[in-house]
Scaffold this active site. Sequence first.
Site, PDB file in Angstrom:
ATOM      1  N   HIS A 112       0.826  -1.213   0.000  1.00  0.00           N
ATOM      2  CA  HIS A 112       0.000   0.000   0.000  1.00  0.00           C
ATOM      3  C   HIS A 112       0.863   1.267   0.000  1.00  0.00           C
ATOM      4  O   HIS A 112       2.053   1.234   0.338  1.00  0.00           O
ATOM      5  CB  HIS A 112      -0.911   0.007   1.235  1.00  0.00           C
ATOM      6  N   GLU A 153      -2.065  -7.409   7.506  1.00  0.00           N
ATOM      7  CA  GLU A 153      -0.739  -7.333   8.112  1.00  0.00           C
ATOM      8  C   GLU A 153      -0.714  -8.094   9.435  1.00  0.00           C
ATOM      9  O   GLU A 153      -1.756  -8.367  10.050  1.00  0.00           O
ATOM     10  CB  GLU A 153      -0.361  -5.859   8.334  1.00  0.00           C
TER      11      GLU A 153
END
Length: 442
Positions: free
Chosen positions: A246, A322
Amino acid sequence: MREFIVEADGGSRGNPGLAGYGSVVIDAATGETLVERAEYLGVATNNVAEYRGLVAGLRAARELDPSASVRVRMDSKLVVEQMSGRWKIKHPDMKPLAAEASRVFPPTQVTYEWIPRDRNKHADRLANEAMDAGRRGEAWSPSASTAELDARAARSAVPEPSGPPGDAAAGAAKARAALAEGRAPVAARPRGGAAKAEADVRAAGNVATGPSEAPPGEAGTTPAPAVGWGASPDLGAPATFVLLRHGETPLTPQKRFSGSGGSDPSLSDVGREQAERVAAALAARGTIQAIVSSPLTRTRETAGAIAARLGLDVVVEEGLRETDFGAWEGLTFGEVRERYPDDLDAWLASPKAEPTGGGESFAATARRIAATRDKLTAAYAGRTVLLVSHVTPIKTLVRLALGAPPESMFRMELSAASLSAVAYYADGNASVRLFNDTSHLR
């Protein structure tokens, strides 16, 4: 003194994942295959499977002649270097297996040699046969491997007309050995209708036929896949994952722990600009067929910018989130070192250690990522998919594809909005195509 060659290999589809090993004992003087061993192991790591293959091969050689000298040939640099005494054995799962291997023969009778993977195809084929049999709930059987190679090699071998009785059998053994190493015997190279016979033998032996000689992109041709070690073109198009970290958040430049257990920050202005640049670059390439994103805000925002440019929907996949860094969320490395020095040292030393406060270990993350990878490769076979995720999941996918140890995670740099790519083939092999590319951001 009699001399044997032991070739051994092991593999896991996922690391850890469904695993198996293959071993072959060869007469060094004649090239004849004497014994094959293979076994499905259930869930295990690639390294454990390789060591189990080594032990099985050595035991098979000892059953033939405990006084023989043995040359072990493997494509695992780790096993070869550790068993040669040049590398220390640190992993607790490896130590007992290495000790077991060292006890089969006196050390003075065994030498170790690393060989490229494309020269270890016999053992690799046996390992894959064992894994395939295990998935079917069956025990591995050698009846469809060496016996068939013997018969086919004998049909293609051309014995010397002046040779004594028995040359045909010796020629068949040599032909089989040559085919297992990826080279056809000169006297037996077929033409015309016999070409299929050689193709059958090569397929049975999992021997790569080499890349297409046609120029890339030529009309009517399909270039062979560029998959590291000798993959055959007939494996079909891989599932290709383009891995995008990202864009930046306010925490990124400060290098603060930002996992799935923290505040879930949005992209910063810089991060949004990065997302637009990635979108433009991917639109220019025109290869992305689907987009899958982690559920966290920063990945969904990045994926949304690209989806709008490409006209695609975004599929959210929980497995791409994550790692949860527990009490370390929002802290810098230095702050964690100051507040939780013992926990940090343990985390750096072992993938099984959890961040303070019940965070997720790298070992747990790896299991989650491997399961997600298997799920997505099945769902997107033959397609090119953008996976928008985070540092740890992307590094883990690359590490597993390379068969690298867990500590390699700390030796990779993965920039915000960087692109990496891994191709996954039908036979379970993977090829890392790209890593940490940020050229689109300049």
